[in-house]
Design a protein around this motif. Sequence first.
Motif, PDB file in Angstrom:
ATOM      1  N   SER A   1     -13.112   1.549  10.471  1.00 38.71           N
ATOM      2  CA  SER A   1     -12.233   1.660   9.253  1.00 38.71           C
ATOM      3  C   SER A   1     -12.878   0.655   8.265  1.00 38.71           C
ATOM      4  O   SER A   1     -13.315  -0.405   8.417  1.00 38.71           O
ATOM      5  CB  SER A   1     -10.837   1.315   9.506  1.00 38.71           C
ATOM      6  OG  SER A   1     -10.033   1.176   8.215  1.00 38.71           O
TER       7      SER A   1
ATOM      8  N   LYS B   1      -5.456  10.680   0.731  1.00 35.14           N
ATOM      9  CA  LYS B   1      -5.617   9.324   1.054  1.00 35.14           C
ATOM     10  C   LYS B   1      -6.865   8.343   0.364  1.00 35.14           C
ATOM     11  O   LYS B   1      -7.954   9.070   0.387  1.00 35.14           O
ATOM     12  CB  LYS B   1      -5.988   9.346   2.954  1.00 35.14           C
ATOM     13  CG  LYS B   1      -6.070   8.047   3.325  1.00 35.14           C
ATOM     14  CD  LYS B   1      -6.327   8.358   4.852  1.00 35.14           C
ATOM     15  CE  LYS B   1      -6.752   7.145   5.611  1.00 35.14           C
ATOM     16  NZ  LYS B   1      -6.648   7.374   7.088  1.00 35.14           N
TER      17      LYS B   1
ATOM     18  N   VAL C   1      -5.526   0.327   3.075  1.00 39.36           N
ATOM     19  CA  VAL C   1      -5.362  -1.094   3.081  1.00 39.36           C
ATOM     20  C   VAL C   1      -6.814  -1.528   2.152  1.00 39.36           C
ATOM     21  O   VAL C   1      -6.874  -2.443   1.336  1.00 39.36           O
ATOM     22  CB  VAL C   1      -5.614  -1.781   4.345  1.00 39.36           C
ATOM     23  CG1 VAL C   1      -6.172  -3.189   4.301  1.00 39.36           C
ATOM     24  CG2 VAL C   1      -4.181  -1.655   5.136  1.00 39.36           C
TER      25      VAL C   1
ATOM     26  N   THR D   1      -6.349   8.873  12.004  1.00 41.45           N
ATOM     27  CA  THR D   1      -5.220   7.730  12.006  1.00 41.45           C
ATOM     28  C   THR D   1      -3.926   8.595  11.749  1.00 41.45           C
ATOM     29  O   THR D   1      -2.949   8.267  12.593  1.00 41.45           O
ATOM     30  CB  THR D   1      -5.520   6.477  11.110  1.00 41.45           C
ATOM     31  OG1 THR D   1      -6.619   5.664  11.662  1.00 41.45           O
ATOM     32  CG2 THR D   1      -4.329   5.545  11.132  1.00 41.45           C
TER      33      THR D   1
ATOM     34  N   LYS E   1      -3.675  -1.893  14.264  1.00 39.27           N
ATOM     35  CA  LYS E   1      -2.895  -0.819  14.721  1.00 39.27           C
ATOM     36  C   LYS E   1      -3.238  -0.742  16.040  1.00 39.27           C
ATOM     37  O   LYS E   1      -4.509  -0.593  16.683  1.00 39.27           O
ATOM     38  CB  LYS E   1      -2.885   0.448  14.207  1.00 39.27           C
ATOM     39  CG  LYS E   1      -2.003   0.730  13.081  1.00 39.27           C
ATOM     40  CD  LYS E   1      -2.280   2.061  12.419  1.00 39.27           C
ATOM     41  CE  LYS E   1      -3.398   2.398  11.794  1.00 39.27           C
ATOM     42  NZ  LYS E   1      -3.219   2.063  10.504  1.00 39.27           N
TER      43      LYS E   1
ATOM     44  N   ASP F   1     -11.550  -0.672   6.121  1.00 33.98           N
ATOM     45  CA  ASP F   1     -10.514  -1.974   5.804  1.00 33.98           C
ATOM     46  C   ASP F   1     -11.305  -3.209   6.305  1.00 33.98           C
ATOM     47  O   ASP F   1     -11.024  -4.481   5.666  1.00 33.98           O
ATOM     48  CB  ASP F   1      -9.297  -1.849   6.803  1.00 33.98           C
ATOM     49  CG  ASP F   1      -8.214  -0.487   6.259  1.00 33.98           C
ATOM     50  OD1 ASP F   1      -8.588  -0.111   5.003  1.00 33.98           O
ATOM     51  OD2 ASP F   1      -7.372  -0.314   6.812  1.00 33.98           O
TER      52      ASP F   1
ATOM     53  N   GLY G   1      -0.042  -1.941   9.717  1.00 34.26           N
ATOM     54  CA  GLY G   1      -1.413  -2.432  10.229  1.00 34.26           C
ATOM     55  C   GLY G   1      -2.679  -2.171   9.606  1.00 34.26           C
ATOM     56  O   GLY G   1      -2.618  -1.124   8.958  1.00 34.26           O
TER      57      GLY G   1
ATOM     58  N   GLU H   1       0.791  -1.165  -0.025  1.00 31.28           N
ATOM     59  CA  GLU H   1       0.184   0.088   0.115  1.00 31.28           C
ATOM     60  C   GLU H   1       0.758   1.343   0.063  1.00 31.28           C
ATOM     61  O   GLU H   1       2.006   1.083   0.290  1.00 31.28           O
ATOM     62  CB  GLU H   1      -0.862   0.048   1.324  1.00 31.28           C
ATOM     63  CG  GLU H   1      -0.163   0.233   2.578  1.00 31.28           C
ATOM     64  CD  GLU H   1      -0.880   0.778   3.688  1.00 31.28           C
ATOM     65  OE1 GLU H   1      -1.270   1.997   3.080  1.00 31.28           O
ATOM     66  OE2 GLU H   1      -1.052   0.325   4.834  1.00 31.28           O
TER      67      GLU H   1
HETATM   68  N1  PSU Z   1      -0.578   0.591   8.880  1.00 27.57           N
HETATM   69  C1  PSU Z   1       0.603   1.682   9.156  1.00 27.57           C
HETATM   70  N2  PSU Z   1       0.531   2.914   8.888  1.00 27.57           N
HETATM   71  C2  PSU Z   1      -0.607   3.649   8.305  1.00 27.57           C
HETATM   72  C3  PSU Z   1      -1.626   2.638   7.576  1.00 27.57           C
HETATM   73  C4  PSU Z   1      -1.541   1.265   8.108  1.00 27.57           C
HETATM   74  O1  PSU Z   1       1.545   1.111   9.674  1.00 27.57           O
HETATM   75  O2  PSU Z   1      -0.539   4.845   8.100  1.00 27.57           O
HETATM   76  C5  PSU Z   1      -2.808   3.303   7.163  1.00 27.57           C
HETATM   77  C6  PSU Z   1      -3.241   2.128   6.345  1.00 27.57           C
HETATM   78  O3  PSU Z   1      -3.314   2.606   4.842  1.00 27.57           O
HETATM   79  C7  PSU Z   1      -4.918   1.741   6.630  1.00 27.57           C
HETATM   80  C8  PSU Z   1      -5.228   3.366   7.225  1.00 27.57           C
HETATM   81  O4  PSU Z   1      -5.521   1.214   5.641  1.00 27.57           O
HETATM   82  O5  PSU Z   1      -3.913   3.732   7.797  1.00 27.57           O
HETATM   83  C9  PSU Z   1      -6.421   3.184   7.988  1.00 27.57           C
HETATM   84  O6  PSU Z   1      -7.154   4.395   7.924  1.00 27.57           O
HETATM   85  P1  PSU Z   1      -8.406   4.639   8.672  1.00 27.57           P
HETATM   86  O7  PSU Z   1      -8.321   4.360  10.029  1.00 27.57           O
HETATM   87  O8  PSU Z   1      -8.821   6.047   8.472  1.00 27.57           O
HETATM   88  O9  PSU Z   1      -9.334   3.886   7.774  1.00 27.57           O
END
Ligand code: PSU
Length: 323
Positions: free
Chosen positions: A161, A95, A115, A283, A180, A163, A134, A34
């Motif tokens: 998320s 993003k 992700v 995040t 995470k 994800d 993560g 990613e």
């Molecule tokens: N893993 C990491 N650092 C990151 C992320 C994942 O070590 O920055 C990113 C990934 O792209 C993941 C996203 O899909 O953070 C999740 O963001 P959100 O919580 O807004 O869905």
Amino acid sequence: MIVDPRLSALRARLDVAPEVAEALAAGRPVVALESTLISHGLPHPQNVEVAAASEAAVRESGAVPATVAVRDGRILVGLEAAALEALATTEGVRKVARPTLAGALASGGWGATTVSATMLVAHAAGIRTFATGGIGGVHPGAFEPSAGPDGRPRPPSLDVSVDLEELARTPVVVVCAGPKAILDVPATLEVLETRGVPVVAVGTDELPGFFSRRSGIAAPQSVPDEAAAAALAAAHLALVGSGVLLCIPVPAADELPRNEAVAAIARATGEAEAAGIHGPALTPWVLRRVADLTDGRSIRANTSLIVNDARVAGRLAAALARG
Ligand code: PSU
Ligand code: MN
């Protein structure tokens, strides 16, 4: 055979690097990577270094890396060094997750895939293995009221998320170091279970804790080694469908001690709430604040675990390609 017209349309948007296309055509192993962790997850220059080191780690494991990003209405699958550098240094990179993929394609410019978007693209490209740091998941306060800055209770944020939804829908093996640690990890595991996604710790009975090797939470499933992980993942893809989440502990030499991680995360998430940070900005904001609070030690753990995941994913992709 029924061909999903949307999948065909998405395929028509892909610019697959020649090396990646050749490997896929020949049935050789490929690992998707990613790009949001490059644009939003880590500071410069560590972000470019980790992107290059992840690609090198995939190669050392005998697979071809395919970093995914959006540029000017096209989806790149496999980036050249100059493109990695641009993603890492350009201001205003979007993003891009499942809900924002079409918008990012329509608007032009650079987008970095999370992700969810990377899984979607990997599946369209025919890539079965994907490495990240993560996954996103259930944020603290998503399902229960929390205290607002004025001390008055805030309603649940419902911040879960996308994800998790993508893992439920898309048959790709995702290698990470655990959800995470800034998340509500038990709630994240519950949602994944409800949505039918296997969460498998490799070489340990405990769920890896992202910045730290341990989380204090039992893994829903575990396997003794990578060979068993590959067998389980192949069986799930063949028999059940949906994504599979394989969790690998951060290398011991680079982990953040768990008590230090827990303290920094609690403070950072509390500050984020008080500052009214929410949505996709949350995040990256919390990751940056944890890095400040730990004098950069969280970044050392984060970069190490990302490269380690890429290395393991390369070996898993090779095992899956052998069948
Ligand atoms: N893993 C990491 N650092 C990151 C992320 C994942 O070590 O920055 C990113 C990934 O792209 C993941 C996203 O899909 O953070 C999740 O963001 P959100 O919580 O807004 O869905
Ligand atoms: Mn969110």
